[in-house]
Design a protein around this motif. Structure first.
Motif, PDB file in Angstrom:
ATOM      1  N   ALA A  64       3.143   5.989  -5.358  1.00 19.78           N
ATOM      2  CA  ALA A  64       2.382   5.779  -6.601  1.00 19.78           C
ATOM      3  C   ALA A  64       1.660   4.442  -6.622  1.00 19.78           C
ATOM      4  N   VAL A  65       1.009   4.081  -5.517  1.00 21.04           N
ATOM      5  CA  VAL A  65       0.299   2.809  -5.489  1.00 21.04           C
ATOM      6  C   VAL A  65      -1.095   2.990  -4.906  1.00 21.04           C
ATOM      7  N   LEU A  66      -2.049   2.310  -5.508  1.00 20.04           N
ATOM      8  CA  LEU A  66      -3.432   2.383  -5.030  1.00 20.04           C
ATOM      9  C   LEU A  66      -3.923   1.001  -4.628  1.00 20.04           C
ATOM     10  N   CYS A  67      -4.657   0.959  -3.524  1.00 19.57           N
ATOM     11  CA  CYS A  67      -5.353  -0.261  -3.116  1.00 19.57           C
ATOM     12  C   CYS A  67      -6.830  -0.015  -3.426  1.00 19.57           C
ATOM     13  N   ILE A  68      -7.308  -0.689  -4.432  1.00 18.35           N
ATOM     14  CA  ILE A  68      -8.633  -0.378  -4.986  1.00 18.35           C
ATOM     15  C   ILE A  68      -9.661  -1.396  -4.483  1.00 18.35           C
ATOM     16  N   VAL A  84       9.984   9.929 -10.489  1.00 16.78           N
ATOM     17  CA  VAL A  84       9.077   9.571  -9.383  1.00 16.78           C
ATOM     18  C   VAL A  84       7.868  10.504  -9.333  1.00 16.78           C
ATOM     19  N   GLU A  85       8.089  11.764  -9.676  1.00 16.74           N
ATOM     20  CA  GLU A  85       6.962  12.720  -9.610  1.00 16.74           C
ATOM     21  C   GLU A  85       5.884  12.371 -10.630  1.00 16.74           C
ATOM     22  N   ARG A  86       6.320  11.964 -11.825  1.00 23.55           N
ATOM     23  CA  ARG A  86       5.300  11.639 -12.848  1.00 23.55           C
ATOM     24  C   ARG A  86       4.545  10.360 -12.459  1.00 23.55           C
ATOM     25  N   SER A  87       5.229   9.420 -11.787  1.00 24.49           N
ATOM     26  CA  SER A  87       4.524   8.217 -11.317  1.00 24.49           C
ATOM     27  C   SER A  87       3.436   8.609 -10.324  1.00 24.49           C
ATOM     28  N   VAL A  88       3.794   9.503  -9.396  1.00 27.63           N
ATOM     29  CA  VAL A  88       2.817   9.918  -8.370  1.00 27.63           C
ATOM     30  C   VAL A  88       1.647  10.651  -9.033  1.00 27.63           C
ATOM     31  N   GLU A  89       1.960  11.504 -10.011  1.00 26.47           N
ATOM     32  CA  GLU A  89       0.887  12.226 -10.710  1.00 26.47           C
ATOM     33  C   GLU A  89      -0.063  11.270 -11.419  1.00 26.47           C
ATOM     34  N   LEU A  90       0.519  10.250 -12.071  1.00 26.14           N
ATOM     35  CA  LEU A  90      -0.336   9.290 -12.786  1.00 26.14           C
ATOM     36  C   LEU A  90      -1.187   8.482 -11.810  1.00 26.14           C
ATOM     37  N   ALA A  91      -0.608   8.157 -10.642  1.00 27.24           N
ATOM     38  CA  ALA A  91      -1.385   7.418  -9.637  1.00 27.24           C
ATOM     39  C   ALA A  91      -2.547   8.283  -9.144  1.00 27.24           C
ATOM     40  N   LEU A  92      -2.295   9.587  -8.998  1.00 26.23           N
ATOM     41  CA  LEU A  92      -3.375  10.497  -8.569  1.00 26.23           C
ATOM     42  C   LEU A  92      -4.473  10.580  -9.618  1.00 26.23           C
ATOM     43  N   LEU A  93      -4.031  10.624 -10.869  1.00 27.13           N
ATOM     44  CA  LEU A  93      -4.996  10.665 -11.966  1.00 27.13           C
ATOM     45  C   LEU A  93      -5.860   9.395 -11.959  1.00 27.13           C
ATOM     46  N   ALA A 126       0.792  -1.236   0.000  1.00 27.83           N
ATOM     47  CA  ALA A 126       0.000   0.000   0.000  1.00 27.83           C
ATOM     48  C   ALA A 126       0.823   1.284   0.000  1.00 27.83           C
ATOM     49  N   GLY A 127       2.169   1.182  -0.007  1.00 23.56           N
ATOM     50  CA  GLY A 127       2.993   2.386  -0.079  1.00 23.56           C
ATOM     51  C   GLY A 127       2.863   3.292   1.135  1.00 23.56           C
ATOM     52  N   MET A 128       2.530   2.701   2.293  1.00 26.90           N
ATOM     53  CA  MET A 128       2.384   3.527   3.487  1.00 26.90           C
ATOM     54  C   MET A 128       3.745   3.708   4.171  1.00 26.90           C
TER      55      MET A 128
END
Ligand SMILES: Cc1ncc(COP(=O)(O)O)c(C=O)c1O
Length: 471
Positions: free
Chosen positions: A408-412, A380-389, A254-256
């Protein structure tokens, strides 16, 4: 006819003539580039017919040699069909990156020279390049200038190194007598969302898997400092010997990020080794904008950062960094008269687990040299932006996001009754994207992580569509 008159030839299959090598190199470069293009345009998941693959593989009985160009073509074709493609821009997977081009160049150079990095005497230039990279990463992570470390095969080896250092510092006799030197069973603390290699590490270190204390989390995937203190108190009272607190900065599922400052404080109060497992999250040190989430890592006795995760080198390439150079030496020292030198400050075989050692650090050296910290920050910034998107799109479509990670990880979660395993199965069967089932705070989630440096907005849209179709 004496022995002298017979030329002793090298095997031309193993060591082809220069012109043949050049030809094969050209073929290999071209075929790999074509395969790479086909992979990016194709499906993410394997399409191999296992039965015919096994039959063909069985035909390699190694009695009859085959031309190398044919074997190369066969191997590339099998990999093209027979693996999950981490180099596919819609691989939203387990931190395995599409490797940077400089890192791939490094592998070619290391393979060609094949330097032995056990000792500085045999490979001084290579050793200095690695040391330079380690020092730069350590400084960037906020460690003092005297910090040291080395490249490892990955995060598990780096974490294992941390435990051995912690045990050795807790009781120097550990090195000689092992766990029985302690007055009680040694134990160490990680969160229950930490990486499970800790179990194997405890096993390897000879203190047993039961030495791993999985501390409760706070409901959002981070170690609960109160639970850590409680667990320590109970263990002291029962005669256990706590040696280390290992916080995770970027949990696998979960990237915590565990509360690093609180963990550091608790470790210090108990005189325990404080390690930060930043195997994935550590790459955020590249970004001035995002690195603040790692505040407290600079207080650690040691840190793990994997270059083969978010620094996107080829696998396996981890780093172990510590502020305690002498302790590293007292943990791994050994003297062997067949080695060309035995310098605790310079020879990696006396300051680390490995003996023979590949030139792993060149991968990060070339990547950092070619892209700079700025280039890695953008990565790394673009990964985080894409995860937010991705998060915004999923929320708008009625999915739930269980974690709140700055990475840059989501638990859906599907919400209203959808079944996680079946959704993931359908996405994988479609071949449109790769995601996985993970556990977060005790429940099943769909894990999607942006790992590829060239994933685009369209790839994110395609993932959303693939998830919707599988729901
Ligand atoms: C947080 C964390 N620590 C350690 C590891 C183990 O690293 P490696 O697979 O490089 O040995 C991983 C792997 O994903 C990880 O996510």
């Amino acid at each position: 006819m004496g022995r002298q008159s017979k030329p002793i030839r090298a095997s031309s299959a193993l060591f082809p003539a220069r012109a043949d090598c050049d030809l094969l190199n050209d073929i290999l470069t071209r075929e790999l580039a074509l395969a790479h293009q086909r992979v990016a345009a194709g499906v993410v998941t394997p399409t191999l017919d296992l039965a015919s693959f096994s039959r063909e593989l069985g035909e390699f009985d190694f009695d009859l040699p085959r031309p190398l160009d044919q074997v190369l073509a066969w191997t590339i074709a099998q990999l093209e069909r027979g693996i999950v493609h981490v180099t596919h821009p819609r691989y939203f997977g387990l931190f395995n990156p599409a490797p940077t081009f400089p890192a791939q160049c490094a592998d070619r150079i290391a393979a060609a020279f094949n330097p032995q990095l056990a000792s500085a005497t045999t490979s001084p230039a290579a050793i200095e390049i690695e040391a330079h990279v380690i020092c730069s990463v350590a400084r960037r992570a906020g460690f003092p200038t005297y910090a040291t470390g080395h490249f490892t095969t990955g995060g598990a080896e780096a974490n294992y190194t941390a435990l051995l250092c912690a045990l050795t510092r807790a009781l120097p006799e550990f090195g000689q007598k092992g766990a029985r030197a302690f007055a009680g069973p040694p134990v160490f603390y990680v969160s229950r969302e930490s990486h499970l290699a800790w179990l194997k590490i405890a096993h390897q270190a000879g203190i047993g898997r039961s030495a791993v204390r999985f501390v409760e989390t706070d409901g959002s995937g981070r170690m609960n400092p109160n639970a850590l203190s409680d667990s320590l108190r109970t263990d002291y009272a029962q005669g256990f010997v706590p040696v280390m607190v290992a916080a995770t900065a970027g949990t696998t599922n979960a990237g915590m990020i565990d509360p690093l400052l609180a963990c550091a404080e608790i470790a210090e109060a108990g005189g325990l080794w404080f390690h930060v497992d930043a195997a994935w999250g550590g790459a955020l040190i590249a970004s001035d904008r995002l690195r603040g989430v790692l505040a407290g890592v600079e207080l650690a006795d040691s840190v793990t950062i994997d270059a083969h995760k978010w620094f996107a080198t080829t696998m396996g390439c981890g780093m172990f960094i510590t502020r305690h150079a002498p302790l590293l030496s007292s943990t791994f020292h050994v003297s062997a008269d067949y080695m060309p030198s035995n310098s605790l400050g310079r020879d990696p075989y006396v300051t680390s687990l490995q003996w023979s050692r590949r030139f792993l650090g060149l991968r990060l050296f070339l990547s950092l040299a070619a892209a700079g910290w700025r280039g890695h920050a953008e990565h790394v910034e673009r990964s985080v932006e894409l995860a937010l998107l991705l998060k915004e799109m999923l929320l708008a479509a009625g999915w739930r996001i269980a974690n709140n990670s700055p990475l840059a990880v989501l638990c859906i979660e599907p919400g209203s009754g959808g079944d996680v395993s079946s959704i993931v199965r359908h996405v994988l069967a479609s071949g449109r994207a790769w995601v996985s089932v993970a556990r977060f705070e005790g429940r099943d989630v769909i894990r999607a992580c942006v790992t590829h440096g060239e994933t685009t907005r369209d790839d994110v849209l395609e993932l959303v569509a693939a998830l919707a179709a599988a729901r």
